[in-house]
Scaffold this motif. Structure first.
Motif, PDB file in Angstrom:
ATOM      1  N   ASP A  14       0.850  -1.190   0.000  1.00  0.00           N
ATOM      2  CA  ASP A  14       0.000   0.000   0.000  1.00  0.00           C
ATOM      3  C   ASP A  14       0.883   1.237   0.000  1.00  0.00           C
ATOM      4  OD1 ASP A  14      -1.956   1.936   0.323  1.00  0.00           O
ATOM      5  OD2 ASP A  14      -2.254   1.547   2.440  1.00  0.00           O
ATOM      6  N   GLY A  15       1.264   1.684  -1.183  1.00  0.00           N
ATOM      7  CA  GLY A  15       2.107   2.875  -1.312  1.00  0.00           C
ATOM      8  C   GLY A  15       1.304   4.122  -1.002  1.00  0.00           C
ATOM      9  N   ASP A  30       4.812   2.233   3.018  1.00  0.00           N
ATOM     10  CA  ASP A  30       3.983   1.050   2.821  1.00  0.00           C
ATOM     11  C   ASP A  30       3.100   0.917   4.066  1.00  0.00           C
ATOM     12  OD1 ASP A  30       2.825  -1.284   1.968  1.00  0.00           O
ATOM     13  OD2 ASP A  30       4.715  -2.350   1.628  1.00  0.00           O
ATOM     14  N   ARG A  31       2.017   1.668   4.051  1.00  0.00           N
ATOM     15  CA  ARG A  31       1.175   1.850   5.239  1.00  0.00           C
ATOM     16  C   ARG A  31       0.728   0.540   5.875  1.00  0.00           C
ATOM     17  NH1 ARG A  31      -4.569   4.402   4.290  1.00  0.00           N
ATOM     18  NH2 ARG A  31      -4.788   2.351   3.372  1.00  0.00           N
ATOM     19  N   ASP A  32       0.160  -0.345   5.088  1.00  0.00           N
ATOM     20  CA  ASP A  32      -0.426  -1.559   5.652  1.00  0.00           C
ATOM     21  C   ASP A  32       0.617  -2.563   6.139  1.00  0.00           C
ATOM     22  OD1 ASP A  32      -2.854  -0.419   5.139  1.00  0.00           O
ATOM     23  OD2 ASP A  32      -3.353  -1.728   3.451  1.00  0.00           O
ATOM     24  N   MET A  33       1.868  -2.386   5.712  1.00  0.00           N
ATOM     25  CA  MET A  33       2.944  -3.266   6.190  1.00  0.00           C
ATOM     26  C   MET A  33       3.767  -2.609   7.297  1.00  0.00           C
ATOM     27  SD  MET A  33       2.399  -6.091   4.796  1.00  0.00           S
ATOM     28  CE  MET A  33       3.849  -6.985   5.299  1.00  0.00           C
ATOM     29  N   HIS A  34       3.373  -1.395   7.735  1.00  0.00           N
ATOM     30  CA  HIS A  34       4.009  -0.712   8.868  1.00  0.00           C
ATOM     31  C   HIS A  34       5.496  -0.447   8.620  1.00  0.00           C
ATOM     32  CE1 HIS A  34       0.272  -1.898  10.722  1.00  0.00           C
ATOM     33  NE2 HIS A  34       0.574  -3.166  10.495  1.00  0.00           N
ATOM     34  N   GLU A  35       5.825  -0.072   7.385  1.00  0.00           N
ATOM     35  CA  GLU A  35       7.230   0.095   7.021  1.00  0.00           C
ATOM     36  C   GLU A  35       7.395   1.244   6.033  1.00  0.00           C
ATOM     37  OE1 GLU A  35      10.942  -2.651   5.432  1.00  0.00           O
ATOM     38  OE2 GLU A  35       8.949  -3.061   4.637  1.00  0.00           O
ATOM     39  N   ILE A  36       8.555   1.908   6.103  1.00  0.00           N
ATOM     40  CA  ILE A  36       8.993   2.834   5.071  1.00  0.00           C
ATOM     41  C   ILE A  36      10.046   2.081   4.280  1.00  0.00           C
ATOM     42  CG2 ILE A  36       9.898   5.122   4.546  1.00  0.00           C
ATOM     43  CD1 ILE A  36       7.309   5.118   6.323  1.00  0.00           C
ATOM     44  N   VAL A  37       9.751   1.762   3.022  1.00  0.00           N
ATOM     45  CA  VAL A  37      10.656   0.978   2.183  1.00  0.00           C
ATOM     46  C   VAL A  37      11.575   1.947   1.437  1.00  0.00           C
ATOM     47  CG1 VAL A  37      10.838  -0.790   0.402  1.00  0.00           C
ATOM     48  CG2 VAL A  37       8.837  -0.750   1.908  1.00  0.00           C
ATOM     49  N   VAL A  38      12.862   1.648   1.420  1.00  0.00           N
ATOM     50  CA  VAL A  38      13.848   2.513   0.780  1.00  0.00           C
ATOM     51  C   VAL A  38      14.373   1.832  -0.482  1.00  0.00           C
ATOM     52  CG1 VAL A  38      15.972   3.824   1.094  1.00  0.00           C
ATOM     53  CG2 VAL A  38      14.485   3.392   3.067  1.00  0.00           C
ATOM     54  N   PHE A  39      14.290   2.577  -1.595  1.00  0.00           N
ATOM     55  CA  PHE A  39      14.747   2.088  -2.900  1.00  0.00           C
ATOM     56  C   PHE A  39      15.848   2.993  -3.431  1.00  0.00           C
ATOM     57  CE2 PHE A  39      10.277   0.814  -2.615  1.00  0.00           C
ATOM     58  CZ  PHE A  39      10.317  -0.507  -3.043  1.00  0.00           C
ATOM     59  N   ASP A  40      16.652   2.447  -4.347  1.00  0.00           N
ATOM     60  CA  ASP A  40      17.526   3.318  -5.119  1.00  0.00           C
ATOM     61  C   ASP A  40      16.738   3.815  -6.332  1.00  0.00           C
ATOM     62  OD1 ASP A  40      17.584   1.287  -7.113  1.00  0.00           O
ATOM     63  OD2 ASP A  40      19.593   0.610  -6.545  1.00  0.00           O
ATOM     64  N   MET A  41      17.323   4.676  -7.128  1.00  0.00           N
ATOM     65  CA  MET A  41      16.603   5.266  -8.259  1.00  0.00           C
ATOM     66  C   MET A  41      16.252   4.245  -9.346  1.00  0.00           C
ATOM     67  SD  MET A  41      15.741   8.300  -7.826  1.00  0.00           S
ATOM     68  CE  MET A  41      16.049  10.015  -7.987  1.00  0.00           C
ATOM     69  N   ILE A  46      16.845  -1.128  -1.049  1.00  0.00           N
ATOM     70  CA  ILE A  46      18.150  -1.030  -0.400  1.00  0.00           C
ATOM     71  C   ILE A  46      18.026  -0.892   1.118  1.00  0.00           C
ATOM     72  CG2 ILE A  46      19.365  -0.150  -2.425  1.00  0.00           C
ATOM     73  CD1 ILE A  46      19.076   2.685  -1.237  1.00  0.00           C
ATOM     74  N   GLY A  47      16.802  -0.902   1.637  1.00  0.00           N
ATOM     75  CA  GLY A  47      16.640  -0.810   3.085  1.00  0.00           C
ATOM     76  C   GLY A  47      15.211  -0.507   3.464  1.00  0.00           C
ATOM     77  N   GLY A  48      15.043  -0.180   4.730  1.00  0.00           N
ATOM     78  CA  GLY A  48      13.717   0.163   5.221  1.00  0.00           C
ATOM     79  C   GLY A  48      13.775   0.676   6.647  1.00  0.00           C
ATOM     80  N   LEU A  49      12.720   1.344   7.043  1.00  0.00           N
ATOM     81  CA  LEU A  49      12.531   1.794   8.416  1.00  0.00           C
ATOM     82  C   LEU A  49      11.324   1.066   8.964  1.00  0.00           C
ATOM     83  CD1 LEU A  49      12.850   5.668   7.881  1.00  0.00           C
ATOM     84  CD2 LEU A  49      14.655   4.072   8.547  1.00  0.00           C
ATOM     85  N   GLY A  50      11.440   0.545  10.175  1.00  0.00           N
ATOM     86  CA  GLY A  50      10.352  -0.225  10.761  1.00  0.00           C
ATOM     87  C   GLY A  50      10.526  -1.698  10.461  1.00  0.00           C
ATOM     88  N   THR A  51       9.698  -2.493  11.102  1.00  0.00           N
ATOM     89  CA  THR A  51       9.732  -3.942  10.906  1.00  0.00           C
ATOM     90  C   THR A  51       8.537  -4.337  10.062  1.00  0.00           C
ATOM     91  OG1 THR A  51      10.794  -4.203  13.060  1.00  0.00           O
ATOM     92  CG2 THR A  51       9.797  -6.172  12.080  1.00  0.00           C
ATOM     93  N   ARG A  52       8.802  -4.848   8.876  1.00  0.00           N
ATOM     94  CA  ARG A  52       7.750  -5.154   7.915  1.00  0.00           C
ATOM     95  C   ARG A  52       6.699  -6.094   8.509  1.00  0.00           C
ATOM     96  NH1 ARG A  52       6.863  -3.771   3.079  1.00  0.00           N
ATOM     97  NH2 ARG A  52       5.687  -5.021   1.583  1.00  0.00           N
ATOM     98  N   VAL A  54       4.900  -5.737  11.146  1.00  0.00           N
ATOM     99  CA  VAL A  54       4.787  -5.764  12.610  1.00  0.00           C
ATOM    100  C   VAL A  54       4.373  -4.376  13.109  1.00  0.00           C
ATOM    101  CG1 VAL A  54       5.979  -6.206  14.778  1.00  0.00           C
ATOM    102  CG2 VAL A  54       6.569  -7.542  12.727  1.00  0.00           C
ATOM    103  N   PRO A  55       3.117  -4.215  13.508  1.00  0.00           N
ATOM    104  CA  PRO A  55       2.694  -2.906  14.028  1.00  0.00           C
ATOM    105  C   PRO A  55       3.380  -2.584  15.348  1.00  0.00           C
ATOM    106  CG  PRO A  55       0.919  -4.514  14.257  1.00  0.00           C
ATOM    107  CD  PRO A  55       2.021  -5.187  13.497  1.00  0.00           C
ATOM    108  N   GLY A  56       3.732  -1.301  15.499  1.00  0.00           N
ATOM    109  CA  GLY A  56       4.342  -0.844  16.736  1.00  0.00           C
ATOM    110  C   GLY A  56       5.843  -0.992  16.805  1.00  0.00           C
ATOM    111  N   ALA A  57       6.494  -1.319  15.693  1.00  0.00           N
ATOM    112  CA  ALA A  57       7.940  -1.535  15.707  1.00  0.00           C
ATOM    113  C   ALA A  57       8.672  -0.646  14.704  1.00  0.00           C
ATOM    114  CB  ALA A  57       8.234  -3.021  15.433  1.00  0.00           C
TER     115      ALA A  57
END
Length: 199
Positions: A14-15, A30-41, A46-52, A54-57
């Motif tokens: 869910d972008g 990615d709202r419904d997966m509780h994560e900020i997904v990091v991409f290259d161009m 290439i990474g992410g913030l939060g635990t995919r 898992v709410p609250g992490a």
């Protein structure tokens, strides 16, 4: 020119919002997966913030991401939490603020976040129908655009045209009475723009 160059992001459920970091990384909420997904161009993860998944992490259905002038990362975490988070450029959590409510520094669906060139942080507090402006660390509320308009002008000092900034704050407050503030952004001159839910 507006030509479509390509598309990617099939792994994002869910972008909700996206933003490009000054260093070129693409951050997708990615709202419904509780994560900020990091991409290259090129679209490679290439990474992410939060635990995919898992709410609250630390997120619970985050809404938006923005960047400070020093490259720090801010996340409005509004659907399941009432928080704003701050990360360093490497993605280490260095602070968070907010709690449920309608008082100063409290949120009811912090739905969007934007950072002014001088580091002040604006959070669209959707269900409270306001935009709150904070210090970079979130420790102090500098202004609230749906309460006292002088506070808006004071909170936006340093813009090229303070009178125009105050008018923007007034328009935000007038429109917020009828509908919730959905998104807030600033141009390079420090002028605030907002989107709202149609009444």
């Amino acid at each position: 020119e507006g030509r479509r160059l390509g598309a990617w992001g099939e792994a994002v459920l869910d972008g909700h919002f996206l933003a490009v970091h000054p260093d070129g990384r693409v951050f997708v909420v990615d709202r419904d997966m509780h994560e900020i997904v990091v991409f290259d161009m090129a679209g490679q993860r290439i990474g992410g913030l939060g635990t995919r998944g898992v709410p609250g992490a630390p997120f619970n259905a985050p809404c938006d991401v923005a960047f400070g002038p020093d490259g720090s990362i801010y996340v409005a975490d509004g659907y399941g939490n009432s928080l704003a988070h701050r990360f360093d450029t490497s993605g280490k959590l260095i602070g968070q603020w907010g709690s449920p409510g309608s008082g100063p520094g409290e949120f009811s669906t912090p739905h969007s976040v934007a950072v002014l060139p001088d580091g002040r942080v604006a959070v669209a507090d959707r269900e409270n129908n306001r935009v709150q402006v904070f210090t970079a660390d979130g420790a102090k509320v500098l202004a609230s655009a749906s309460t006292v308009q002088k506070d808006v002008a004071d909170g936006l000092k340093g813009t090229k045209n303070l009178e125009a900034a105050a008018k923007v704050g007034t328009r935000v407050a007038e429109r917020a009475k009828a509908a919730g503030i959905e998104q807030v952004v600033f141009d390079r001159g420090g002028f605030m723009y907002h989107g709202r839910i149609a009444a």
